[in-house]
Design an enzyme around this catalytic site. Structure first.
Site, short mmCIF file in Angstrom:
data_model
loop_
_atom_site.label_atom_id
_atom_site.label_comp_id
_atom_site.label_asym_id
_atom_site.label_seq_id
_atom_site.Cartn_x
_atom_site.Cartn_y
_atom_site.Cartn_z
N LYS A 30 0.78 -1.45 0.28
CA LYS A 30 -0.02 -0.39 0.12
C LYS A 30 0.97 1.46 0.16
O LYS A 30 0.47 1.73 -0.83
CB LYS A 30 -0.82 0.21 1.11
CG LYS A 30 -1.53 1.82 1.37
CD LYS A 30 -1.80 1.49 2.71
CE LYS A 30 -1.36 1.67 3.81
NZ LYS A 30 -1.48 2.56 4.75
N ASN A 31 1.55 0.96 0.97
CA ASN A 31 2.89 2.35 1.03
C ASN A 31 3.60 2.55 -0.11
O ASN A 31 3.97 4.12 -0.84
CB ASN A 31 3.21 2.83 2.34
CG ASN A 31 2.40 3.14 3.86
OD1 ASN A 31 0.75 3.37 3.27
ND2 ASN A 31 2.95 2.81 5.20
N CYS A 59 -4.79 8.12 9.23
CA CYS A 59 -5.10 7.41 10.19
C CYS A 59 -4.91 9.22 11.27
O CYS A 59 -4.28 9.44 11.65
CB CYS A 59 -4.22 6.20 10.35
SG CYS A 59 -4.99 5.20 9.87
N ARG A 101 0.23 15.04 13.28
CA ARG A 101 1.12 15.20 11.72
C ARG A 101 1.34 15.75 10.14
O ARG A 101 0.38 16.27 10.14
CB ARG A 101 0.19 13.45 10.66
CG ARG A 101 0.67 11.43 11.15
CD ARG A 101 -0.29 11.09 11.64
NE ARG A 101 0.73 10.11 10.42
CZ ARG A 101 -0.09 9.12 9.38
NH1 ARG A 101 -1.33 9.00 9.43
NH2 ARG A 101 0.80 8.50 8.23
N ASP A 111 3.82 0.15 12.67
CA ASP A 111 2.63 -0.43 11.23
C ASP A 111 2.88 -1.70 12.62
O ASP A 111 1.57 -1.85 12.31
CB ASP A 111 2.86 -0.24 10.49
CG ASP A 111 3.12 1.27 9.70
OD1 ASP A 111 2.30 1.64 10.30
OD2 ASP A 111 4.18 1.06 8.79
N ARG A 114 -7.77 -0.15 4.37
CA ARG A 114 -7.23 0.65 3.43
C ARG A 114 -6.39 0.28 2.98
O ARG A 114 -5.46 0.74 2.47
CB ARG A 114 -7.33 1.87 4.97
CG ARG A 114 -8.49 3.13 5.27
CD ARG A 114 -7.55 3.50 6.71
NE ARG A 114 -6.82 4.96 5.37
CZ ARG A 114 -6.39 5.96 6.09
NH1 ARG A 114 -7.03 6.46 7.34
NH2 ARG A 114 -5.98 6.82 5.42
N1 EPU Z 1 6.57 14.42 10.57
C1 EPU Z 1 6.59 15.33 10.83
N2 EPU Z 1 6.56 16.42 9.84
C2 EPU Z 1 7.02 16.16 8.79
C3 EPU Z 1 6.73 15.01 8.76
C4 EPU Z 1 6.52 13.51 9.67
O1 EPU Z 1 6.69 16.09 12.39
O2 EPU Z 1 6.61 16.77 7.85
C5 EPU Z 1 6.91 13.22 12.07
C6 EPU Z 1 5.10 12.38 11.36
O3 EPU Z 1 4.18 13.32 13.06
C7 EPU Z 1 6.02 11.15 12.97
C8 EPU Z 1 7.61 10.76 12.07
O4 EPU Z 1 7.98 11.98 11.45
O5 EPU Z 1 5.77 11.27 14.16
C9 EPU Z 1 7.67 9.74 11.04
O6 EPU Z 1 6.85 9.92 9.65
P1 EPU Z 1 6.63 9.71 8.66
O7 EPU Z 1 6.97 10.96 7.26
O8 EPU Z 1 7.66 8.84 8.56
O9 EPU Z 1 4.83 9.08 8.11
P2 EPU Z 1 4.96 9.30 7.09
O10 EPU Z 1 5.24 8.99 5.60
O11 EPU Z 1 3.39 9.82 7.14
C10 EPU Z 1 4.10 6.25 6.43
C11 EPU Z 1 3.42 5.45 6.33
C12 EPU Z 1 2.98 5.17 7.56
C13 EPU Z 1 4.21 5.00 8.29
C14 EPU Z 1 5.38 5.43 9.11
C15 EPU Z 1 6.18 4.91 8.71
C16 EPU Z 1 2.21 6.00 4.22
C17 EPU Z 1 1.09 6.26 3.50
N3 EPU Z 1 2.47 6.25 5.59
O12 EPU Z 1 3.83 7.70 7.02
O13 EPU Z 1 1.87 4.20 7.53
O14 EPU Z 1 3.99 4.45 9.94
O15 EPU Z 1 5.77 6.24 6.89
O16 EPU Z 1 7.21 4.30 9.04
O17 EPU Z 1 3.55 5.52 3.44
C18 EPU Z 1 0.39 2.52 8.42
O18 EPU Z 1 0.44 2.02 6.53
O19 EPU Z 1 -0.55 2.07 8.82
C19 EPU Z 1 0.60 3.81 7.66
C20 EPU Z 1 0.89 4.81 8.58
#
Ligand code: EPU
Length: 430
Positions: free
Chosen positions: A22-23, A116, A121, A304, A397
């Site tokens: 998915k991601n 979610c 975030r 996750d 999802r």
């Molecule tokens: N963060 C910031 N500022 C930003 C971006 C991120 O503070 O501009 C913080 C976030 O709040 C969090 C941390 O950095 O505390 C890590 O967030 P990251 O950006 O790595 O997560 P993401 O890209 O939003 C993806 C996956 C998530 C998975 C995370 C960590 C997707 C669509 N989502 O989220 O997947 O938990 O990486 O590996 O790729 C899931 O599949 O259930 C899911 C939530």
């Protein structure tokens, strides 16, 4: 309303193929916008997040055709569109369209994203990176408006190795003039996959999968054909389904190196884990033992998977502690597992302490987010009696064919539609 109805108590035994990631698919479904013409993606998981993302592409003028598991996306004619906030807020990665759109069109407008509810975030890393690349981004009335006279390569340091920011900025920088270096980049497999996809389109990216990613800008990209690799998080969930039920589950078509953290923690918890070139197998002939788990960016233990892991540890002998370091409050599963007889409590949003019990009892429980939902399904598989998991749109999802896969392993699980009798406030099956 749909629910998952589970009658627990059967050990899950057998082999299962895992759908596409998915991601990875969600990140690629932003980058496709960069090339004119038809890109073909195979093994795209048919889950609600990817369907929503594909529908967003259509709003910008892409023509999208699903042919079984493959997506044909024609991005020849892309133009600006005003998207409604409600659809955009359904998924976090809607925001990753901003950079590719501004790279291609010079301007982009998007409502703020959603995803979610697992804590705040923010998107500050994305915004800082876009600004360094030469895009002016303003937030006005809940909409991000980005403009650039031309993107220029730059050096970007991420305060945290964010998977999303690394993917978004990589997908934006590929068309910038000159070289961009992302320092403290995320090393998640989904980042590496995106770089492979972009390079297949003609980008020049080096170092993806390490903390320094170098992107040599190119003038244009061409469409390509690409296969999305299998989902390491769905795979992990099936391994845990084997472990929690005292069964023996082999997931096929996965890269064992992407399961290292989970495999090692499972071994520590008394689960037998074997692996081959493209499979991993978990069997739990004996009761699991309590352990400590701390989530970390890849290759650490995946955030996750901590909620499904918590479900398993509720039945392990002794005490366990789960420390969540990525998100502020990924603990929506805790109160629901407690309804099933688990002894666990959340201390703040980041730590969950568990005292293992010998059995769980079926109950009516509600998923609060995608992985909390997966945790409740796992608990239901082993609980005595019937468990009804509600709010399963969260599970939809990210898990393709969940019930069918679990049934093929021997689970008694069904999707049922229930209605609420408005007059009496009781549920009736429909
Ligand atoms: N963060 C910031 N500022 C930003 C971006 C991120 O503070 O501009 C913080 C976030 O709040 C969090 C941390 O950095 O505390 C890590 O967030 P990251 O950006 O790595 O997560 P993401 O890209 O939003 C993806 C996956 C998530 C998975 C995370 C960590 C997707 C669509 N989502 O989220 O997947 O938990 O990486 O590996 O790729 C899931 O599949 O259930 C899911 C939530």
């Amino acid at each position: 309303m749909n629910i998952l109805q589970i009658r627990g108590g059967r050990p899950l035994i057998g082999e299962v193929d895992v759908a596409g990631s998915k991601n990875s698919a969600l990140a690629i479904l932003s980058a496709v916008l960069l090339a004119e013409g038809v890109t073909v993606l195979h093994n795209v998981p048919n889950v609600s997040d990817t369907r929503i993302k594909a529908s967003l592409l259509e709003r910008f003028g892409a023509k999208v055709d699903w042919v079984e598991g493959s997506l044909f996306i024609d991005c020849t004619n892309i133009s600006l569109a005003e998207l409604d906030e409600e659809t955009v807020r359904l998924i976090r990665t809607s925001f990753y369209l901003l950079g590719p759109l501004v790279a291609r069109l010079g301007r982009a407008v998007l409502p703020a994203p959603g995803g979610c509810k697992i804590g705040e975030r923010p998107v500050d890393f994305h915004l800082k990176g876009l600004a360094l690349l030469g895009a002016k981004v303003e937030l006005t009335n809940g909409r991000y408006i980005a403009e650039t006279p031309g993107l220029v390569g730059t050096e970007i340091y991420l305060d945290f190795p964010s998977a999303g920011a690394t993917q978004h900025l990589m997908s934006t920088a590929v068309l910038a003039k000159g070289v961009t270096v992302i320092q403290n980049a995320a090393v998640e497999p989904e980042v590496t996959t995106l770089a492979e996809f972009l390079n297949r389109m003609g980008a020049r990216i080096e170092g993806a999968g390490t903390s320094t990613v170098t992107i040599m800008g190119v003038k244009s990209l061409v469409p390509c054909e690409f296969r999305v690799p299998s989902d390491r998080l769905q795979a992990g969930t099936y391994l845990l389904a084997g472990a929690i039920t005292g069964g023996d589950v082999m997931v096929r078509g996965v890269l064992p190196e992407n399961q290292t953290a989970l495999a090692n923690k499972l071994r520590e918890a008394n689960v037998e884990v074997d692996e081959g070139p493209d499979w991993v197998r978990a069997s739990a002939p004996n009761r699991m033992k309590g352990i400590r788990v701390k989530t970390m960016p890849y290759p650490g233990f995946p955030t996750d998977i901590q909620q499904p892991m918590a479900a398993c540890l509720c039945l392990a002998e002794g005490n366990s502690v789960i420390e969540e370091t990525i998100y502020e409050s990924r603990t929506g599963h805790v109160s629901e597992l407690a309804r099933m007889g688990a002894k666990l409590r959340a201390e703040g949003g980041r730590t969950v302490s568990i005292t293992g019990v010998e059995r769980l009892n079926g109950a009516n429980v509600e998923a609060s987010d995608l992985r909390a939902g997966a945790a409740l399904v796992l608990a239901g598989l082993v609980a005595q009696g019937e468990t009804n998991v509600r709010n399963i749109h969260f599970i939809d999802r990210g898990y393709q064919d969940l019930e069918a896969n679990l049934r093929s392993l021997g689970a008694d699980i069904e999707r049922r539609s229930i209605g609420i009798d408005a007059e009496h406030g009781v549920e009736s099956e429909g």
